[in-house]
Design a protein around this motif. Structure first.
Motif, short mmCIF file in Angstrom:
data_model
loop_
_atom_site.label_atom_id
_atom_site.label_comp_id
_atom_site.label_asym_id
_atom_site.label_seq_id
_atom_site.Cartn_x
_atom_site.Cartn_y
_atom_site.Cartn_z
N LYS A 281 0.66 -0.81 0.24
CA LYS A 281 -0.07 -0.06 -0.27
C LYS A 281 0.75 1.52 0.00
O LYS A 281 2.28 1.27 0.89
CB LYS A 281 -0.80 -0.27 1.07
CG LYS A 281 -1.82 1.20 1.43
CD LYS A 281 -2.96 1.33 1.90
CE LYS A 281 -3.66 2.77 2.57
NZ LYS A 281 -4.90 2.66 3.48
N PHE A 282 0.90 2.56 -0.88
CA PHE A 282 1.01 3.55 -1.01
C PHE A 282 0.13 4.45 -0.94
O PHE A 282 -0.97 4.52 -1.52
CB PHE A 282 1.94 3.89 -2.65
CG PHE A 282 2.28 4.92 -2.23
CD1 PHE A 282 3.67 5.35 -1.88
CD2 PHE A 282 2.62 5.53 -3.67
CE1 PHE A 282 4.43 6.60 -2.20
CE2 PHE A 282 2.77 6.64 -4.02
CZ PHE A 282 3.86 7.24 -2.85
N LEU A 283 0.52 5.81 -0.14
CA LEU A 283 -0.37 6.56 -0.20
C LEU A 283 -0.12 7.84 -0.67
O LEU A 283 0.95 8.14 -0.79
CB LEU A 283 -0.51 6.74 1.36
CG LEU A 283 -1.76 8.24 1.73
CD1 LEU A 283 -3.51 7.66 1.55
CD2 LEU A 283 -1.92 8.59 3.51
N SER A 284 -0.56 8.37 -2.08
CA SER A 284 -0.13 8.81 -2.89
C SER A 284 -0.39 10.54 -2.32
O SER A 284 -2.33 9.98 -2.26
CB SER A 284 -1.38 8.57 -4.04
OG SER A 284 -1.00 9.59 -5.51
N PRO A 285 -0.66 11.20 -2.57
CA PRO A 285 -0.61 12.45 -2.31
C PRO A 285 -1.87 13.53 -3.16
O PRO A 285 -2.66 13.90 -2.56
CB PRO A 285 0.71 13.60 -2.50
CG PRO A 285 1.79 12.56 -2.76
CD PRO A 285 1.38 10.73 -3.04
N THR A 286 -2.10 12.10 -3.97
CA THR A 286 -2.76 13.09 -5.93
C THR A 286 -4.15 11.60 -5.81
O THR A 286 -5.01 12.09 -6.33
CB THR A 286 -2.90 13.60 -6.90
OG1 THR A 286 -1.63 12.87 -7.52
CG2 THR A 286 -2.35 14.78 -6.53
N GLY A 289 -4.73 5.67 -1.85
CA GLY A 289 -4.43 4.55 -1.43
C GLY A 289 -3.89 3.93 -2.68
O GLY A 289 -4.88 3.74 -3.46
N GLN A 290 -2.84 2.81 -2.99
CA GLN A 290 -2.81 2.55 -4.29
C GLN A 290 -2.09 1.18 -3.61
O GLN A 290 -1.38 0.88 -2.90
CB GLN A 290 -1.67 3.17 -5.08
CG GLN A 290 -2.71 4.44 -5.52
CD GLN A 290 -3.46 4.13 -6.01
OE1 GLN A 290 -3.70 3.56 -6.97
NE2 GLN A 290 -4.90 5.73 -6.29
N SER A 291 -2.13 0.13 -4.84
CA SER A 291 -1.11 -1.07 -4.54
C SER A 291 0.60 -0.98 -5.48
O SER A 291 -0.05 -0.96 -6.88
CB SER A 291 -1.74 -2.38 -4.77
OG SER A 291 -0.87 -3.43 -4.82
N VAL A 292 1.20 -1.00 -4.85
CA VAL A 292 2.58 -0.10 -6.62
C VAL A 292 3.99 -1.13 -5.33
O VAL A 292 3.76 -1.63 -4.44
CB VAL A 292 3.44 0.97 -5.76
CG1 VAL A 292 4.44 1.21 -6.83
CG2 VAL A 292 1.39 2.04 -6.17
N VAL A 293 4.49 -2.28 -6.56
CA VAL A 293 6.17 -2.53 -6.41
C VAL A 293 7.04 -1.53 -5.62
O VAL A 293 7.51 -1.41 -4.96
CB VAL A 293 6.05 -3.34 -7.68
CG1 VAL A 293 7.07 -4.27 -7.48
CG2 VAL A 293 5.32 -3.93 -8.21
N ARG A 313 -6.16 -3.97 -8.77
CA ARG A 313 -5.19 -2.68 -9.15
C ARG A 313 -3.94 -2.65 -8.72
O ARG A 313 -3.43 -1.06 -8.86
CB ARG A 313 -6.36 -1.63 -8.18
CG ARG A 313 -7.84 -2.12 -9.11
CD ARG A 313 -8.83 -0.71 -8.09
NE ARG A 313 -8.63 0.23 -8.57
CZ ARG A 313 -8.87 1.05 -10.09
NH1 ARG A 313 -9.76 0.30 -10.41
NH2 ARG A 313 -8.19 1.98 -9.99
N GLY A 314 -3.33 -3.50 -9.62
CA GLY A 314 -1.81 -3.61 -8.84
C GLY A 314 -1.32 -2.62 -9.74
O GLY A 314 -0.87 -2.29 -11.44
#
Length: 477
Positions: A281-286, A289-293, A313-314
């Motif tokens: 999980k990555f909390l993007s400023p824009t 929450g996202q799933s990111v490598v 949704r990776g």
């Protein structure tokens, strides 16, 4: 008649040549160092107090119960280390036995009360240098470890017995060090001149044979990229050996590549055999929450790796700030995009294979820009999606066998030039909303419906040698 300078004058001239002053007027000098030491002490302490109030807060005393110590040298694991290393490369001794209630009570004086025992951990950092031992801190110790992987000694600036900065050796200095290895260390004759640019220290990672308690050298590689990222600074290269980098091999995702750091696998093989699979999980400023490598920032560089995010949704690589370089890699099997660019980022995405991703090959959003150059983008949803106010340049890419080749929406104004856009199931380029692309000398062939599908009210200028042969819907000049 020969004349000689007074001795005091000659010594003063040399001294001034080796020193300078900082903004506060403190004398700053440079010297060479050859060892970095971290002395760790663990101690149980109990605070005793009598009638402590806000009017008498210092009516206390401290007793120590048990102590363990460990000496770290140059980031190598000490024989008696019980845990570590931490982000500064420091290993720790075993904890001393916690004092029993009876031991604490035996040290209590009449009328005193006491707090529960507290473990105090102290780390004293020093560098062993030509001028003697100099005090340092965790950041300096970590930098010194990296510098010692490049050369047997390194320069530092210091003032009043405290190291201010590590000046890592250049490739030229490494050669000179080897050539003069039999000679004792000497202060440089011209300390005031600018130092050469330092060469890049290399930290090795091997998911099969590595150990995260190793020092990261070629013969003692780390096991995880996660650990390597904790130890490196700008200018370092994390060199990956073949294998699978995943949660099963103790990776913690997303991997956040620091500015100035290079993550390198096998460039010649486009990352084949250097497989990074997972997502966190990555909390993007824009985008929340996202799933990111991998998260790439600043001027980080990612090259010669294979990236897969099979999560729902990776996304493979997320870029939101800076101008990182992503090249000579393979992105396959990401559940959503291979590369997602947002914010004000302006990455350089070059010579990658982007294949069989569930969503888009590359997405440019928000106010991003940058360039996608000489990539193969195929077998995905949209080969490239450009939305909102993004203004990237797409140059010399092969965009083939996707549902749609390039889809433009929002207020985007990209440049597409010298791309081959062919054999996409529906359209080669789709233009919607108020998008205004510049299309120059692209090649279209075998797209299912249209080569250029303009769904806006404005004509799109297409500078092609054979415009009449294109399959076009909408207004095109």
């Amino acid at each position: 008649m020969k004349r000689y300078l007074p001795i005091w004058f000659a010594i003063s001239w040399v001294f001034l040549g080796l020193t300078g002053c900082d903004r506060r007027g403190n004398l700053v000098s440079e010297t060479r160092c050859n060892s970095a030491i971290a002395e760790v002490t663990n101690t149980w302490r109990v605070t005793y107090y009598t009638n402590r109030t806000h009017l008498n807060p210092n009516n206390v005393r401290v007793e120590e119960f048990g102590k363990t110590q460990l000496t770290n040298r140059n980031g190598e694991k000490p024989v008696n280390a019980a845990s570590g290393p931490n982000e500064d490369g420091v290993w720790f001794p075993a904890l001393p036995p916690e004092p029993t209630p009876e031991e604490i009570e035996n040290q209590r004086q009449f009328g005193e009360r006491y707090n529960p025992p507290e473990l105090n951990r102290n780390v004293k950092f020093t560098l062993q240098c030509t001028v003697g031992d100099l005090a340092a801190d965790g950041a300096i110790y970590r930098q010194a470890i990296v510098a010692l992987r490049v050369s047997r000694n390194f320069r530092v600036s210091y003032s009043m017995g405290q190291v201010l900065q590590v000046l890592t050796p250049s490739a030229e200095e490494k050669t000179a060090t080897k050539r003069n290895s039999a000679m004792p260390d000497q202060e440089p004759a011209e300390v005031g001149r600018p130092l050469p640019e330092p060469s890049s220290p290399v930290v090795y990672v091997d998911p099969v044979m590595g150990n995260d308690r190793a020092i990261g050298s070629e013969s003692q590689p780390l096991k995880t990229i996660t650990q390597a990222l904790k130890t490196v600074q700008a200018g370092a290269i994390i060199q990956l050996r073949p294998g699978l980098y995943s949660a099963e091999s103790d990776e913690v995702f997303p991997l956040q590549i620091k500015p100035g750091v290079t993550l390198r696998g096998d460039v010649q093989a486009q990352g084949r055999g250097i497989q990074i699979t997972g997502g966190g999980k990555f909390l993007s400023p824009t985008w929340a929450g996202q799933s990111v490598v991998i998260v790439a920032a600043g001027d980080a560089r990612i090259e010669g790796v294979s990236v897969t995010n099979p999560n729902t949704r990776g996304t493979g690589i997320w870029v939101e700030v800076g101008s990182p370089i992503i090249e000579h890699s393979t992105f396959m099997g990401n559940n959503r995009e291979a590369i997602f660019v947002s914010g004000s980022a302006a990455p350089k995405i070059r010579s990658n294979i982007i294949d069989q991703n569930g969503g888009n090959g590359i997405s440019f959003t928000r106010d991003s820009s940058g360039i996608a150059d000489s990539n193969i983008i195929r077998n995905s949803g949209f080969g490239v999606s450009i939305t909102e106010r993004a203004t990237p340049r797409l140059v010399k890419n092969q965009i083939t066998q996707n549902k749609d080749g390039v889809v433009l929406s929002g207020e985007t104004q990209p440049l597409l030039r010298y791309n081959t856009i062919e054999n996409n199931a529906r359209d080669g380029i789709v233009i919607t909303s108020t998008a205004e692309p510049t299309l120059k000398q692209n090649t279209f062939n075998g797209n299912g419906q249209y080569d250029v599908h303009n769904a806006t009210s404005k004509p799109v200028k297409v500078e092609e040698a054979q415009l009449a042969e294109l399959k076009v819907k909408g207004r095109v000049n």
